[in-house]
Scaffold this active site. Structure first.
Site, PDB file in Angstrom:
ATOM      1  CG  LEU A   1      21.919   1.759 -32.510  1.00 15.38           C
ATOM      2  CD1 LEU A   1      22.857   2.965 -32.502  1.00 15.38           C
ATOM      3  CD2 LEU A   1      22.638   0.525 -33.010  1.00 15.38           C
ATOM      4  CG  ASP A   2      21.075  -3.169 -27.322  1.00 19.44           C
ATOM      5  OD1 ASP A   2      19.953  -3.375 -27.813  1.00 19.44           O
ATOM      6  OD2 ASP A   2      21.972  -4.034 -27.268  1.00 19.44           O
ATOM      7  NE  ARG A   3      18.257   2.261 -20.548  1.00 16.52           N
ATOM      8  CZ  ARG A   3      17.634   3.335 -20.041  1.00 16.52           C
ATOM      9  NH1 ARG A   3      18.315   4.421 -19.747  1.00 16.52           N
ATOM     10  NH2 ARG A   3      16.336   3.304 -19.809  1.00 16.52           N
TER      11      ARG A   3
END
Length: 222
Positions: A57-59
């Site tokens: 997942l993105d930051r």
């Protein structure tokens, strides 16, 4: 320090699902000193292998993150993700009011000469990408939408929503001409996941509660 055991949504002998906090990278990248991977040893629970990421997942994105607890589990999970057999549902607060429901089918490719190598763009020469969406709530200025990505391209939801004129609130890369209020965290959350891990058993299901910053945004919509 991140207390990962407190974030467990599902645990069995092969699979872990945790509720990823927003604003921490899952693995080391450009300028990422603190990452979730640094704390995966907290999740061994007696097994010899430190759990490993089955996807990412993105930051800035919170919610359901899947880990494999041994090599066979990791291989199985990666096959499920690559064959698009896993059902993922996201919640996002977007700018404006989209249609009640719809499907976004826009091919995506990496941007040439992008500041960061993973930035993406809509490109007819790119990879197929499909996102189903449904409007859940709106006050005319911002809206809560449910998103069901049918493919797993990098930044797919962020690019797709921006492309139809409804960027995710807090988006600073793919916001187009829409000015975003300062200091608002990205309003994107991986709310649930369904994993058909066992052929002859019910699928693994996990749900992640909304993070505080999105709960506060929804209260403002009332």
């Amino acid at each position: 320090m991140v207390d990962l055991p407190a974030l467990i949504l599902h645990r069995d002998a092969s699979v872990l699902v945790i509720n990823k906090p927003a604003n921490i990278a899952v693995h080391k990248g450009f300028g990422d000193d603190d990452t979730l991977e640094k704390y995966f040893h907290q999740l061994q629970f007696g097994l010899p292998m430190v759990p490993q990421l089955a996807h990412r997942l993105d930051r800035a994105t919170s919610g359901c993150l899947v880990l494999g607890r041994h090599k066979q589990a990791l291989q199985r999970l990666q096959l499920l993700f690559s064959s698009q057999r896993i059902e993922k549902t996201y919640l996002a607060v977007v700018v404006g009011t989209p249609q009640e429901q719809g499907t976004i089918e826009l091919k995506l490719a990496k941007q040439e000469k992008a500041k960061h190598r993973w930035w993406m763009k809509v490109d007819e020469a790119g990879q197929e990408a499909r996102t189903d969406y449904k409007l859940l709530k709106t006050n005319g200025q911002i809206s809560l939408v449910e998103l069901s990505p049918k493919t797993g391209r990098t930044h797919q939801l962020r690019v797709h929503l921006a492309a139809i004129g409804h960027p995710i609130l807090g988006e600073w890369v793919y916001n187009g001409e829409v000015k975003m209020p300062e200091k608002i965290p990205l309003q994107l959350h991986a709310s649930s996941i369904v994993l058909p891990y066992h052929d002859k058993k019910p699928p693994i299901m996990a749900e992640a509660p909304l993070p505080e910053h999105m709960q506060l945004m929804l209260e403002k919509m009332a």
